[in-house]
Scaffold this motif. Sequence first.
Motif, short mmCIF file in Angstrom:
data_model
loop_
_atom_site.label_atom_id
_atom_site.label_comp_id
_atom_site.label_asym_id
_atom_site.label_seq_id
_atom_site.Cartn_x
_atom_site.Cartn_y
_atom_site.Cartn_z
N ALA A 152 25.81 -56.12 -5.11
CA ALA A 152 24.73 -57.09 -4.91
C ALA A 152 25.08 -58.47 -5.45
CB ALA A 152 23.44 -56.59 -5.58
N VAL A 153 24.84 -59.48 -4.64
CA VAL A 153 25.01 -60.88 -5.03
C VAL A 153 23.62 -61.46 -5.26
CG1 VAL A 153 25.79 -63.16 -4.28
CG2 VAL A 153 27.12 -61.12 -3.69
N CYS A 154 23.47 -62.20 -6.35
CA CYS A 154 22.18 -62.84 -6.65
C CYS A 154 22.40 -64.32 -6.93
CB CYS A 154 21.52 -62.17 -7.86
SG CYS A 154 19.84 -62.77 -8.18
N ILE A 155 21.62 -65.16 -6.25
CA ILE A 155 21.68 -66.62 -6.43
C ILE A 155 20.31 -67.08 -6.90
CG2 ILE A 155 22.00 -68.83 -5.27
CD1 ILE A 155 23.88 -67.42 -3.31
N THR A 156 20.26 -67.83 -8.00
CA THR A 156 18.97 -68.21 -8.59
C THR A 156 18.70 -69.70 -8.55
OG1 THR A 156 20.00 -68.28 -10.78
CG2 THR A 156 18.94 -66.22 -10.15
N SER A 157 19.62 -70.49 -8.05
CA SER A 157 19.46 -71.94 -8.06
C SER A 157 19.48 -72.49 -6.64
CB SER A 157 20.59 -72.60 -8.86
OG SER A 157 20.73 -73.96 -8.55
N HIS A 197 31.30 -61.82 3.29
CA HIS A 197 30.92 -62.76 4.33
C HIS A 197 30.59 -62.07 5.65
CE1 HIS A 197 31.62 -66.73 2.42
NE2 HIS A 197 32.26 -65.96 1.56
N ASN A 198 30.54 -60.78 5.64
CA ASN A 198 30.17 -60.05 6.85
C ASN A 198 28.65 -59.97 6.93
OD1 ASN A 198 30.38 -58.55 9.17
ND2 ASN A 198 30.97 -56.65 8.14
N LEU A 199 28.02 -61.12 7.09
CA LEU A 199 26.56 -61.24 6.98
C LEU A 199 25.84 -60.39 8.03
CD1 LEU A 199 26.14 -65.08 6.32
CD2 LEU A 199 26.81 -63.24 4.74
N GLU A 200 26.46 -60.20 9.18
CA GLU A 200 25.82 -59.48 10.26
C GLU A 200 25.56 -58.01 9.95
OE1 GLU A 200 27.53 -63.18 11.75
OE2 GLU A 200 28.33 -61.56 10.51
N THR A 201 26.11 -57.52 8.85
CA THR A 201 25.88 -56.13 8.44
C THR A 201 25.00 -56.04 7.20
OG1 THR A 201 27.81 -56.01 6.96
CG2 THR A 201 28.18 -55.54 9.31
N GLN A 202 24.49 -57.17 6.72
CA GLN A 202 23.83 -57.21 5.42
C GLN A 202 22.34 -57.51 5.54
OE1 GLN A 202 25.82 -59.98 2.83
NE2 GLN A 202 27.85 -59.20 3.33
N THR A 203 21.63 -57.16 4.47
CA THR A 203 20.22 -57.54 4.31
C THR A 203 20.12 -58.59 3.22
OG1 THR A 203 19.29 -55.46 5.10
CG2 THR A 203 17.93 -56.74 3.60
N GLU A 262 19.30 -48.70 -3.44
CA GLU A 262 19.74 -47.81 -2.37
C GLU A 262 20.84 -48.44 -1.51
OE1 GLU A 262 16.34 -46.60 -0.12
OE2 GLU A 262 15.64 -45.21 -1.68
N HIS A 263 21.38 -49.57 -1.97
CA HIS A 263 22.46 -50.27 -1.27
C HIS A 263 22.02 -50.71 0.12
CE1 HIS A 263 25.16 -48.89 -4.49
NE2 HIS A 263 24.58 -47.71 -4.35
N ARG A 264 20.74 -51.04 0.26
CA ARG A 264 20.20 -51.51 1.53
C ARG A 264 19.81 -52.98 1.47
NH1 ARG A 264 15.64 -49.52 3.46
NH2 ARG A 264 14.82 -48.79 1.46
N CYS A 265 20.20 -53.65 0.42
CA CYS A 265 20.03 -55.10 0.30
C CYS A 265 21.21 -55.63 -0.50
CB CYS A 265 18.71 -55.44 -0.39
SG CYS A 265 18.41 -57.22 -0.58
N GLN A 266 22.00 -56.47 0.12
CA GLN A 266 23.27 -56.89 -0.48
C GLN A 266 23.23 -58.28 -1.12
OE1 GLN A 266 23.05 -55.63 2.77
NE2 GLN A 266 23.61 -53.58 2.02
N ARG A 267 22.22 -59.08 -0.77
CA ARG A 267 22.17 -60.44 -1.32
C ARG A 267 20.72 -60.81 -1.60
NH1 ARG A 267 25.94 -64.69 -1.40
NH2 ARG A 267 27.33 -63.37 -0.17
N VAL A 268 20.48 -61.37 -2.78
CA VAL A 268 19.15 -61.81 -3.19
C VAL A 268 19.23 -63.29 -3.53
CG1 VAL A 268 17.29 -61.54 -4.86
CG2 VAL A 268 18.59 -59.52 -4.12
#
Length: 293
Positions: A271-276, A153-159, A235-241
């Motif tokens: 990495a977290v992925c949400i498809t719905s 939940h530390n969104l301010e550090t994530q892409t 490259e661990h530069r995107c944490q949520r899709v």
Amino acid sequence: MSILRLGLAANRLHHHNESAALFRWLRACESGIRELQLGLHAIGRTHDAIAAAGMLAGYPGLKRYPYGREGGLMKLVAEVVGLDGPERTLDGAIYLIDPVDPSSIFPEAIALKRQCVINGKPFISTVASARDWIEMERIHAGLAPDRGANRLHNLETQTLALIAHDAMKPQMLAFAAEHFDVLSRFAHRVATGTTGQRLNEMAWSRGWPQDLLWAERYQSGPMGGDAQIADRVLEHRCQRVIFFEDPHVARQHEADIQLLERAVTTVTDEAVCITSPVVAARWAAAVRKRAGV
């Protein structure tokens, strides 16, 4: 609180020793699973591995299904669609995927994801996604935040990557507009071609500075945008899709879509992925509740 039921499967890599992904998730989330009284309908080998590890001992919500070769995964697909009553209807599936395991592209594995997407149910394919989903449901159940989930939940550090196929673009724009405050918390947002342009136009209409991009645009999906974002994930530069797929249309760039999905499962703890759209909206609402907004 209604009891949720999820199908559960893990490729061999993810349960073959005590440090494997399945057990990392269970160690982090066993208390949450018990708090939620979550039903876990696990196919044979996955269930047997949990039992052998002594995890979820005595937990009545853990159900055993046949081995995959005996139709266990196929049964999960049918129950995601829904059978006779709530006892034979699943609310989604956790399938911890090893992207180089041949069984991850068996028809039943592909059908499990497809039916989750069609029915607006979570399809959870990484440790991070499974950890995130448990915390989301805990928050909606009125339970106190789990400090162990603070990293997610530390969104301010994530892409955040936002991707939508043509038929799903209106839903992506509606989602982004409704949850603009949550998505704007991310340090950085990226998107493929047309989706990115429309998201930027929406952001500018909401008062985002006209000289700044709300979402960095990559190529369109068919021109390689999915592959570009996959590289960021690896490259661990995107944490949520957040990827709104159209499961009803054959896509010329299917290989690129699968490449992105495989990248996400390769870095399973990151990495977290949400498809719905339904799950994405529920996640955004949980973010607000957790932050006390």
